[in-house]
Design a protein around this motif. Structure first.
Motif, PDB file in Angstrom:
ATOM      1  N   ILE A  85      15.823  46.560  73.683  1.00 29.61           N
ATOM      2  CA  ILE A  85      15.677  45.087  73.278  1.00 29.61           C
ATOM      3  C   ILE A  85      17.384  44.841  72.716  1.00 29.61           C
ATOM      4  CG2 ILE A  85      15.324  43.733  71.471  1.00 29.61           C
ATOM      5  CD1 ILE A  85      12.205  45.125  71.533  1.00 29.61           C
ATOM      6  N   LEU A  86      17.850  45.980  71.796  1.00 30.91           N
ATOM      7  CA  LEU A  86      19.370  45.767  71.205  1.00 30.91           C
ATOM      8  C   LEU A  86      20.205  45.822  72.286  1.00 30.91           C
ATOM      9  CD1 LEU A  86      18.852  47.766  67.960  1.00 30.91           C
ATOM     10  CD2 LEU A  86      18.872  44.977  68.456  1.00 30.91           C
ATOM     11  N   GLY A  87      19.982  46.617  73.185  1.00 30.24           N
ATOM     12  CA  GLY A  87      20.898  46.949  74.454  1.00 30.24           C
ATOM     13  C   GLY A  87      21.156  45.685  75.163  1.00 30.24           C
ATOM     14  N   TYR A  88      20.304  44.629  75.261  1.00 31.92           N
ATOM     15  CA  TYR A  88      20.204  43.177  76.011  1.00 31.92           C
ATOM     16  C   TYR A  88      20.894  42.348  74.889  1.00 31.92           C
ATOM     17  CZ  TYR A  88      18.451  45.046  80.473  1.00 31.92           C
ATOM     18  OH  TYR A  88      18.566  45.519  81.646  1.00 31.92           O
ATOM     19  N   VAL A  89      20.671  42.676  73.688  1.00 31.41           N
ATOM     20  CA  VAL A  89      21.260  41.874  72.828  1.00 31.41           C
ATOM     21  C   VAL A  89      22.782  41.915  72.775  1.00 31.41           C
ATOM     22  CG1 VAL A  89      21.670  41.236  70.358  1.00 31.41           C
ATOM     23  CG2 VAL A  89      19.301  41.835  71.213  1.00 31.41           C
ATOM     24  N   PHE A  90      23.245  43.363  72.945  1.00 32.78           N
ATOM     25  CA  PHE A  90      24.612  43.464  73.050  1.00 32.78           C
ATOM     26  C   PHE A  90      25.268  43.286  74.501  1.00 32.78           C
ATOM     27  CE2 PHE A  90      23.489  45.450  69.107  1.00 32.78           C
ATOM     28  CZ  PHE A  90      24.314  44.944  68.182  1.00 32.78           C
ATOM     29  N   LEU A  91      24.493  42.561  75.489  1.00 28.55           N
ATOM     30  CA  LEU A  91      24.877  42.686  76.764  1.00 28.55           C
ATOM     31  C   LEU A  91      26.175  41.728  76.988  1.00 28.55           C
ATOM     32  CD1 LEU A  91      23.883  43.692  79.451  1.00 28.55           C
ATOM     33  CD2 LEU A  91      22.871  41.481  79.834  1.00 28.55           C
ATOM     34  N   PRO A  92      26.534  40.694  76.431  1.00 27.67           N
ATOM     35  CA  PRO A  92      27.471  39.923  76.499  1.00 27.67           C
ATOM     36  C   PRO A  92      28.847  40.777  76.225  1.00 27.67           C
ATOM     37  CG  PRO A  92      26.117  38.604  75.392  1.00 27.67           C
ATOM     38  CD  PRO A  92      25.438  39.946  75.405  1.00 27.67           C
ATOM     39  N   PRO A  93      28.919  41.627  75.100  1.00 27.73           N
ATOM     40  CA  PRO A  93      30.278  42.525  75.100  1.00 27.73           C
ATOM     41  C   PRO A  93      30.304  43.468  75.819  1.00 27.73           C
ATOM     42  CG  PRO A  93      28.684  42.521  72.971  1.00 27.73           C
ATOM     43  CD  PRO A  93      28.224  41.526  73.734  1.00 27.73           C
ATOM     44  N   THR A  94      29.199  43.909  76.488  1.00 30.89           N
ATOM     45  CA  THR A  94      29.188  45.057  77.403  1.00 30.89           C
ATOM     46  C   THR A  94      29.851  44.556  78.890  1.00 30.89           C
ATOM     47  OG1 THR A  94      27.375  46.121  76.331  1.00 30.89           O
ATOM     48  CG2 THR A  94      27.685  46.468  78.658  1.00 30.89           C
ATOM     49  N   VAL A  95      29.302  43.301  79.118  1.00 28.94           N
ATOM     50  CA  VAL A  95      29.673  42.592  80.368  1.00 28.94           C
ATOM     51  C   VAL A  95      31.346  42.323  80.381  1.00 28.94           C
ATOM     52  CG1 VAL A  95      29.559  40.767  82.053  1.00 28.94           C
ATOM     53  CG2 VAL A  95      27.586  41.730  80.864  1.00 28.94           C
ATOM     54  N   PHE A  96      31.635  41.909  79.109  1.00 30.24           N
ATOM     55  CA  PHE A  96      33.060  41.545  78.854  1.00 30.24           C
ATOM     56  C   PHE A  96      33.962  42.777  79.093  1.00 30.24           C
ATOM     57  CE2 PHE A  96      36.678  41.618  75.883  1.00 30.24           C
ATOM     58  CZ  PHE A  96      37.292  40.631  76.394  1.00 30.24           C
TER      59      PHE A  96
END
Length: 484
Positions: free
Chosen positions: A23-34
């Motif tokens: 769940i938290l991994g996809y919450v922090f997905l935008p900075p990961t993609v960045f």
């Protein structure tokens, strides 16, 4: 087999950390993609002039749109027909040209294949032409698929409303990222309206007495491509001419002031905070004398370079017809600069095939997440120092694995999923003391529990009476005699 409460607690902790990790991994997905986009841009920097990230597509692949110079910056020549004194008197009886001279010029431009014509001339005369002449000039101009009449603008304290035919030219506010407050401001049109009947649009060319529209030749920079009219951002003539050549509308324009101008998916151009772009090295226009355009028809004679002129006019993205605002012996400098700007736009960065970075296969993501979490839960059997070391290794291993997948296999996965799972296990280890092992060796825990003394005193242990605490079992007490 009976499962101990401690084992069940560890299993529950593993399941909760696994769920929260996803769940938290996809919450922090935008900075990961960045971060992935940043790494991909750096890897593509040597191959392309510019790379624009576009986020995730429907298949969860990271999309990057690279741009490179269109045709190495070389575009079709752009002719300018300047009606200054020398050129005009080569074909016409008077200078400045009269309305019928423009009728002849437009007719021959059309017959030789010109498609898009933009007139940077006042088209007003001391004696207003009659309605028949007005209609004749307008008829010849309206034959071109794209045409426009340039108008000068100025900044005034008396704010005039936006011209009605300019409302459809306004760039949508949603397409402007950032502040455009340094774009030049215009409030009214300068001079009289053109004295002809035509369906051609009027377009802003320059803002009067604004130094941004008269850059030094050494600067190699265009005039501003936009003006602020009230709350609207309006493109000037060079940009509209390029949009027509690219078959785009103002709604296809995206502006990032101080960074980039995007023209749909066809062009990407560096843009400064004033709305200017750099001029290409080979962007000088081709000057055409009126005698090269107006072909003599008497006795069927044609100049020997008619074919070359026809080829030039028919292949040009735009043709500019200019008349200096004052009597002049040289071509209009603003018209030449507008032609350079159009050529620079048409020869700017064009899109290459998009670059896709697919997500790692699902089984790869599960293997990484499960292995890291199992190691983090296994660390609970160690004391504080051992736990920190293992948890730190788990967290550091995740970006190493991500870098390996990205650099070797060109894939990505949600890095924060295993990282947040490890952090959840670590947090639970701090908050719940029963997850902390005793100070002794954890392997001997069960033996120490089995060797404890029962409450009733039975078993291997024996409790001596308090008064015989230090007496051996077979020792005979020695009587005590007082001294007499």
């Amino acid at each position: 087999m009976t499962l101990t409460p401690r084992f069940l607690l560890i299993v529950s902790l593993f399941q909760i950390s696994l769920g929260l990790g996803w769940i938290l991994g996809y919450v922090f997905l935008p900075p990961t993609v960045f971060c992935y986009e940043w790494a991909a841009e750096r890897s593509l920097a040597g191959e392309y002039r510019n790379v624009h990230p576009e986020g995730l597509n429907a298949e969860d692949s990271i999309v990057l749109q690279p741009y490179d110079y269109f045709n190495n910056g070389q575009t079709a020549q752009l002719p300018v027909v300047s009606l200054h004194r020398e050129s005009s008197l080569n074909s016409f009886a008077t200078y400045p040209p009269n309305p019928m001279d423009y009728t002849v010029l437009f007719r021959h431009l059309y017959e030789q294949g010109a498609k898009n014509v933009y007139v940077m001339a006042p088209l007003t005369w001391d004696e207003e032409p009659d309605s028949i002449v007005k209609a004749a000039v307008g008829y010849e101009l309206d034959r071109f698929p794209h045409k426009a009449l340039g108008r000068q603008m100025s900044e005034s304290s008396r704010h005039a409303p936006l011209p009605p035919d300019w409302k459809k030219l306004a760039v949508p506010a949603a397409n402007i990222v950032g502040k455009a407050d340094r774009f030049p401001r215009a409030d009214r049109l300068v001079g009289e309206s053109p004295q002809l009947v035509t369906a051609a649009l009027t377009l802003g060319t320059v803002v009067e007495n604004n130094e941004l529209f008269s850059p030094s030749p050494e600067d190699r920079v265009s005039p501003p491509l936009f003006v602020r009219w009230g709350g609207d951002i309006i493109p000037t003539l060079p940009l509209v001419a390029a949009l027509n050549a690219l078959d785009l509308k103002p709604g296809d324009v995206k502006i990032i002031p101080g960074e980039t101008l995007f023209l749909g998916s066809k062009r990407s151009i560096p843009l400064d905070e004033y709305g200017r772009i750099p001029l290409a090295e080979h962007s000088s226009p081709t000057m055409l004398d009126t005698k090269e355009v107006i072909v003599p028809v008497m006795s069927g004679l044609r100049p020997p370079d008619t074919t070359a002129v026809r080829k030039l006019l028919s292949s040009a993205d735009a043709v500019i017809v200019s008349e200096p605002s004052a009597l002049s012996e040289t071509p209009d400098a603003q018209a030449l600069l507008a032609a350079q700007t159009i050529r620079s736009i048409m020869g700017s960065l064009a899109p290459a095939p998009p670059v896709l970075i697919p997500a790692a296969p699902a089984w790869v993501q599960w293997v990484i997440v499960l292995d890291v979490l199992l190691l983090a839960v296994w660390a609970l059997r160690f004391q504080r120092r051992g736990r920190f070391i293992i948890w730190g290794l788990c967290i550091l291993a995740v970006p190493v694995i991500a870098w390996y997948l990205f650099s070797v296999h060109d894939t990505w996965f949600p890095v924060m999923t295993p990282v947040t799972g490890v952090l959840c296990v670590a947090l639970a280890g701090f908050l719940f003391p029963w997850l902390t092992p005793p100070s002794g060796n954890a392997d001997d825990e069960e033996e120490e529990d089995g060797g404890s003394t029962p409450a009733d005193g039975s078993g291997a242990g024996h409790v001596l009476p308090p008064d015989n605490l230090y007496q051996e079992p077979n020792e005979v007490p020695i009587p005590h005699h007082s001294k007499r």
